[in-house]
Scaffold this motif. Structure first.
Motif, PDB file in Angstrom:
ATOM      1  N   VAL A   1      40.885  36.322  36.014  1.00 18.61           N
ATOM      2  CA  VAL A   1      41.100  35.308  36.676  1.00 18.61           C
ATOM      3  C   VAL A   1      40.085  34.164  36.759  1.00 18.61           C
ATOM      4  O   VAL A   1      40.396  33.084  36.728  1.00 18.61           O
ATOM      5  CB  VAL A   1      41.537  35.746  38.100  1.00 18.61           C
ATOM      6  CG1 VAL A   1      40.228  36.192  38.890  1.00 18.61           C
ATOM      7  CG2 VAL A   1      42.573  34.580  38.734  1.00 18.61           C
TER       8      VAL A   1
ATOM      9  N   ASN B   1      41.248  37.087  48.123  1.00 18.52           N
ATOM     10  CA  ASN B   1      42.413  37.848  47.728  1.00 18.52           C
ATOM     11  C   ASN B   1      43.398  37.690  48.931  1.00 18.52           C
ATOM     12  O   ASN B   1      42.983  38.070  50.020  1.00 18.52           O
ATOM     13  CB  ASN B   1      42.314  39.336  47.561  1.00 18.52           C
ATOM     14  CG  ASN B   1      41.589  40.141  46.539  1.00 18.52           C
ATOM     15  OD1 ASN B   1      40.278  40.016  46.346  1.00 18.52           O
ATOM     16  ND2 ASN B   1      42.346  40.209  45.393  1.00 18.52           N
TER      17      ASN B   1
ATOM     18  N   THR C   1      48.615  40.919  44.237  1.00 20.51           N
ATOM     19  CA  THR C   1      47.570  40.013  44.723  1.00 20.51           C
ATOM     20  C   THR C   1      47.654  38.592  44.476  1.00 20.51           C
ATOM     21  O   THR C   1      48.288  38.253  43.499  1.00 20.51           O
ATOM     22  CB  THR C   1      46.335  40.632  44.714  1.00 20.51           C
ATOM     23  OG1 THR C   1      45.204  39.873  45.449  1.00 20.51           O
ATOM     24  CG2 THR C   1      45.695  40.143  42.917  1.00 20.51           C
TER      25      THR C   1
ATOM     26  N   PHE D   1      45.019  35.443  44.165  1.00 19.25           N
ATOM     27  CA  PHE D   1      43.753  34.962  44.067  1.00 19.25           C
ATOM     28  C   PHE D   1      43.750  33.487  44.331  1.00 19.25           C
ATOM     29  O   PHE D   1      44.477  32.903  43.972  1.00 19.25           O
ATOM     30  CB  PHE D   1      43.300  35.085  42.576  1.00 19.25           C
ATOM     31  CG  PHE D   1      43.194  36.576  42.078  1.00 19.25           C
ATOM     32  CD1 PHE D   1      41.880  37.485  42.659  1.00 19.25           C
ATOM     33  CD2 PHE D   1      43.953  37.262  40.975  1.00 19.25           C
ATOM     34  CE1 PHE D   1      41.909  38.727  42.199  1.00 19.25           C
ATOM     35  CE2 PHE D   1      43.749  38.538  40.724  1.00 19.25           C
ATOM     36  CZ  PHE D   1      42.781  39.067  41.095  1.00 19.25           C
ATOM     37  N   GLN D   2      42.703  33.192  45.068  1.00 20.56           N
ATOM     38  CA  GLN D   2      42.418  31.824  45.047  1.00 20.56           C
ATOM     39  C   GLN D   2      40.888  31.595  45.271  1.00 20.56           C
ATOM     40  O   GLN D   2      40.334  32.555  45.793  1.00 20.56           O
ATOM     41  CB  GLN D   2      42.971  31.226  46.418  1.00 20.56           C
ATOM     42  CG  GLN D   2      42.768  29.557  46.447  1.00 20.56           C
ATOM     43  CD  GLN D   2      43.322  28.973  47.645  1.00 20.56           C
ATOM     44  OE1 GLN D   2      43.294  29.616  48.787  1.00 20.56           O
ATOM     45  NE2 GLN D   2      44.175  27.958  47.682  1.00 20.56           N
TER      46      GLN D   2
ATOM     47  N   ASP E   1      38.467  41.933  37.512  1.00 22.29           N
ATOM     48  CA  ASP E   1      38.540  40.618  38.219  1.00 22.29           C
ATOM     49  C   ASP E   1      38.228  39.460  37.018  1.00 22.29           C
ATOM     50  O   ASP E   1      38.509  38.257  37.561  1.00 22.29           O
ATOM     51  CB  ASP E   1      38.041  40.554  39.325  1.00 22.29           C
ATOM     52  CG  ASP E   1      38.630  41.259  40.537  1.00 22.29           C
ATOM     53  OD1 ASP E   1      39.754  41.247  40.364  1.00 22.29           O
ATOM     54  OD2 ASP E   1      38.093  41.504  41.608  1.00 22.29           O
TER      55      ASP E   1
ATOM     56  N   LYS F   1      36.147  34.190  45.043  1.00 24.09           N
ATOM     57  CA  LYS F   1      37.501  34.126  45.160  1.00 24.09           C
ATOM     58  C   LYS F   1      37.727  35.056  46.665  1.00 24.09           C
ATOM     59  O   LYS F   1      37.099  35.723  46.966  1.00 24.09           O
ATOM     60  CB  LYS F   1      38.156  34.878  43.909  1.00 24.09           C
ATOM     61  CG  LYS F   1      37.709  36.523  43.601  1.00 24.09           C
ATOM     62  CD  LYS F   1      38.441  37.464  44.153  1.00 24.09           C
ATOM     63  CE  LYS F   1      37.918  38.675  44.010  1.00 24.09           C
ATOM     64  NZ  LYS F   1      38.440  39.871  45.102  1.00 24.09           N
TER      65      LYS F   1
ATOM     66  N   ALA G   1      44.110  29.327  40.339  1.00 23.68           N
ATOM     67  CA  ALA G   1      44.623  30.215  41.408  1.00 23.68           C
ATOM     68  C   ALA G   1      45.925  31.142  40.831  1.00 23.68           C
ATOM     69  O   ALA G   1      46.640  30.520  39.783  1.00 23.68           O
ATOM     70  CB  ALA G   1      44.899  29.686  42.462  1.00 23.68           C
TER      71      ALA G   1
ATOM     72  N   GLY H   1      45.116  43.729  38.399  1.00 28.50           N
ATOM     73  CA  GLY H   1      44.527  42.550  38.685  1.00 28.50           C
ATOM     74  C   GLY H   1      44.805  41.475  37.399  1.00 28.50           C
ATOM     75  O   GLY H   1      44.402  40.100  37.633  1.00 28.50           O
TER      76      GLY H   1
ATOM     77  N   THR I   1      39.433  40.666  52.274  1.00 27.54           N
ATOM     78  CA  THR I   1      39.355  40.294  50.864  1.00 27.54           C
ATOM     79  C   THR I   1      38.824  41.433  50.068  1.00 27.54           C
ATOM     80  O   THR I   1      37.828  42.202  50.326  1.00 27.54           O
ATOM     81  CB  THR I   1      38.622  38.915  50.422  1.00 27.54           C
ATOM     82  OG1 THR I   1      38.921  38.681  49.355  1.00 27.54           O
ATOM     83  CG2 THR I   1      37.151  39.245  50.812  1.00 27.54           C
TER      84      THR I   1
ATOM     85  N   GLY J   1      34.204  38.889  44.451  1.00 31.90           N
ATOM     86  CA  GLY J   1      34.196  38.999  43.211  1.00 31.90           C
ATOM     87  C   GLY J   1      32.879  38.166  42.372  1.00 31.90           C
ATOM     88  O   GLY J   1      33.013  37.614  41.272  1.00 31.90           O
TER      89      GLY J   1
END
Length: 287
Positions: free
Chosen positions: A142, A14, A32, A34-35, A139, A12, A148, A155, A239, A103
């Motif tokens: 997610v 940020n 943040t 996330f993608q 994390d 991932k 995303a 987070g 990130t 991540g």
């Protein structure tokens, strides 16, 4: 026939990371975006009915099994089974650099949770798996939810988001970041104004930044040097708490041309940003 599946454990980014406050317990309140990337580790899960328990076939140097999030995730999930589940052998093909802010460990934990939920036929929902994941790391949820997201709290409060699925050049400077050192630094910004909605990077992108970046660049010159090089080609950003930095580009070919020109001694990779996790894409195919 022995049941075995190989699943992706994606990275991932940020896309920004704002620190908007600090709680009484010392944890920082974050906002943040996330993608996921179409690049990461692979985890192979193989049921071993004749050999109960959880075994990691590919230990990570310097990480005892009892501290490995893969093992922790598998053992936590086994406790949710109505009866002792079949044993499992787990093999990790590691591509993501450790301590890069990508991540990797959290993604490994999420892939283990979702993969064993499938193999052990536990039929636990994403809400329950995400709650288990949060106990392993901020994390993990997610990656469990697989979309995303705009993240808040530490987070873990997630709102689905749809940032552009651009191409990224990700560089890993030759240093290991101490996250605790970054979050305890006196110079760290802790009062960035809150954003009320999940942004899509429309309008003024300069509103978004990584509040850890200046502290990391000061403490780790390798990050500063890599960022200076990447900034020649467009905005570059840290990130997480690093050490990886990334630049965003519209096409794969443009990204690879820049990658080919990188200085010697810098490692990294080219990947596409994706809003649906490759892990979830694979699990959908298996249904």
């Amino acid at each position: 026939m022995t049941a075995s599946i190989t699943l992706p454990s994606p990275a991932k980014l940020n896309l920004f990371l704002h620190i908007v406050g600090q709680r009484p317990d010392g944890y920082h309140e974050l906002q943040t975006l996330f993608q996921f990337l179409d690049y990461g580790d692979d985890i192979t899960l193989t049921l071993t009915p004749d050999h109960p328990g959880v075994r990691l076939e590919t230990p990570i140097p310097g990480v005892p099994d009892e501290d490995n999030l893969i093992i922790k995730a598998a053992l936590a999930l086994a406790q949710k089974a109505p009866r002792d589940p079949p044993g499992v052998s787990i093999a990790l093909k590691k591509r993501l650099p450790m301590g890069g802010g990508l991540g990797g460990g959290s993604s490994n934990a999420a892939t283990t949770l979702l993969g064993l939920n499938h193999l052990w036929k536990l039929n636990l929902g994403l809400d329950e798996l995400a709650e288990m994941g949060l106990a392993l790391g901020a994390d993990v949820p997610v990656f469990v939810r697989g979309h995303a997201a705009f993240g808040e709290g530490v987070g873990e409060k997630l709102t689905p988001a749809h940032p552009p699925e651009d191409w990224f050049l990700v560089l890993k400077p030759d240093c290991n970041i101490n996250t605790g050192k970054i979050f305890s630094a006196q110079a760290l910004t802790r009062d960035t104004p809150r954003i009320n909605i999940a942004p899509a990077f429309e309008g003024d992108a300069s509103r978004y930044r990584n509040d850890c970046e200046n502290v990391v660049k000061t403490l780790y010159p390798e990050v500063s040097t890599s960022m200076e090089w990447l900034t020649q080609f467009g905005p570059a950003r840290l990130t997480g708490t690093g050490a990886c930095i990334f630049g965003r580009f519209p096409t794969e070919s443009a990204t690879r041309i820049i990658w080919e020109s990188k200085p010697s001694g810098i490692t990294g990779f080219v990947a596409k940003g994706v809003n649906v996790s490759p892990l979830h894409q694979k699990l959908t195919e298996l249904k």
